[in-house]
Design an enzyme around this catalytic site. Structure first.
Site, PDB file in Angstrom:
ATOM      1  N   SER A 143       0.869  -1.173   0.000  1.00 63.79           N
ATOM      2  CA  SER A 143       0.000   0.000   0.000  1.00 63.79           C
ATOM      3  C   SER A 143       0.905   1.222   0.000  1.00 63.79           C
ATOM      4  CB  SER A 143      -0.863   0.000   1.268  1.00 63.79           C
ATOM      5  OG  SER A 143      -1.479   1.251   1.480  1.00 63.79           O
ATOM      6  N   TYR A 156      -2.199  -0.961  10.470  1.00 60.79           N
ATOM      7  CA  TYR A 156      -2.156  -1.140   9.011  1.00 60.79           C
ATOM      8  C   TYR A 156      -0.837  -0.632   8.449  1.00 60.79           C
ATOM      9  CZ  TYR A 156      -3.926  -1.179   4.186  1.00 60.79           C
ATOM     10  OH  TYR A 156      -4.109  -1.430   2.847  1.00 60.79           O
TER      11      TYR A 156
END
Length: 267
Positions: A143, A156
Site C-alpha cells: 500500500s 495497518y
C-alpha cells in the site's frame, strides 16, 4: 510475453476487489488459480467459474483463516497438493481506523496477523519449492501506507511497512535462484493508493457524510487530500501490473515497491 500456461497461482483474498482482479489477469494468461477468501460455497464457485471463463485451465477454492498459523499451514499444504505454487500473491488484508490511544489491542493483533504474519508464513513455506524448480513469482500487495504514514492507521501502516521490508529480504535471499532461461525467483510489492475496493468504503462514507451523503464528493475530498491525479485506480490496473511482474521477462525485477497512487508518494 505473459504466457502462464502450466503455472499455478495462489492468490489470497481473491474473491473480490484487487485480489479478484489479479486472479482474473493471471487467468487470462492461462494460469491455474487457487482462489482464497471469505465466501460462501456458492460465491466461491461463481468466482471459480468466472476465472475458468477468463482463461484459467483450472480454478479451485481453498479455505483458511489467515489469523491462525495452523490454518495457514493446512491451507498451503492443500494448495501445493493440488499443484506446486509458481506464483504467490499475498493480497488478503483488513483495516481499522482509530487513533493509537483508541485502537483495541485485539484489532492490532488481527491486522498484523492478516496483513503481515500470513505473508511471512506463505512465503517461508512456498519460496523454497520455487527456488528448487528455478521459477517463482511473489507479488505482495502492500500500500502507499508501506511507504508513507497516515493518522489513525497504526496497525495497518506497521503491517505494510513490515511487508515491504520483509519482501526486500526475501528478494535478496532468492535473487540468485534459477536462471534467465528458467525465469528465476522474484519478490516484489505493489503499493496501491486510493483504489475502488470495499476496504476504502468506511472512509468514503465518512467523507460523504460531510457532503450530505454525496459519495462522489466524498471520494473527491479523499483524493484532493492525498492523490495528486485526483483519480482513483481500478483493481484491474493493479491486476495488469501483477501479470507483468509474473512474466518471464521480469526476471531481473526483484525487491521493488511499485506505487500505483497518482503521485501520492512522490510528494
Amino acid at each position: 510475453m505473459t504466457d502462464l500456461k502450466g503455472k499455478t497461482a495462489f492468490v489470497t483474498g481473491s474473491v473480490q476487489g484487487i485480489g479478484l482482479a489479479i486472479a482474473q489477469a493471471l487467468a487470462s494468461a492461462g494460469a491455474r488459480i487457487a482462489v482464497h477468501g471469505l465466501a460462501s460455497k456458492g460465491e466461491a464457485e461463481k468466482v471459480c467459474e468466472g476465472l475458468r471463463e477468463a482463461g484459467a485451465r483450472e480454478a479451485r477454492f481453498f479455505e483458511g483463516d489467515l489469523r491462525k498459523p495452523g490454518e495457514i499451514k493446512a491451507l498451503v499444504k492443500a494448495v501445493e497438493n493440488w499443484g506446486p505454487v509458481d506464483i504467490l500473491v499475498n493480497n488478503a488484508g483488513i483495516q481499522h481506523t482509530a487513533t493509537l490511544a483508541e485502537m483495541p489491542r485485539e484489532t492490532w493483533d488481527a491486522v498484523i496477523a492478516v496483513n503481515l504474519s500470513a505473508a511471512f508464513d506463505t512465503m517461508r513455506m512456498i519460496l523454497p519449492g520455487m527456488a528448487a524448480r528455478g521459477f517463482g513469482r511473489v507479488v505482495n500487495i502492500a500500500s502507499v501506507h508501506g511507504i508513507v504514514a497516515s493518522k489513525a492507521k497504526a496497525p495497518y501502516v506497521a503491517a505494510k511497512f513490515g511487508l515491504v521490508g520483509m519482501s526486500k529480504v526475501a528478494a535478496l535471499e532468492y535473487a540468485d535462484a534459477g536462471s534467465k532461461a528458467l525465469g528465476g525467483v522474484t519478490v516484489n510489492c505493489i503499493a496501491p493508493g486510493w483504489t475502488e475496493t470495499a476496504i476504502i468504503e468506511p472512509q468514503v462514507k465518512e467523507r460523504a457524510a460531510r457532503f450530505g451523503g454525496d459519495r462522489d464528493k466524498g471520494v473527491a475530498d479523499l483524493l484532493a487530500e492525498k492523490q495528486p491525479s485526483r483519480r482513483t485506480s481500478d483493481p484491474a490496473e493493479i491486476g495488469a501490473l501483477a501479470l507483468w511482474l509474473c512474466a518471464p521477462v521480469a526476471h531481473n525485477v526483484t525487491g521493488t515497491v511499485i506505487p500505483i497512487d497518482g503521485g501520492w508518494t512522490a510528494q
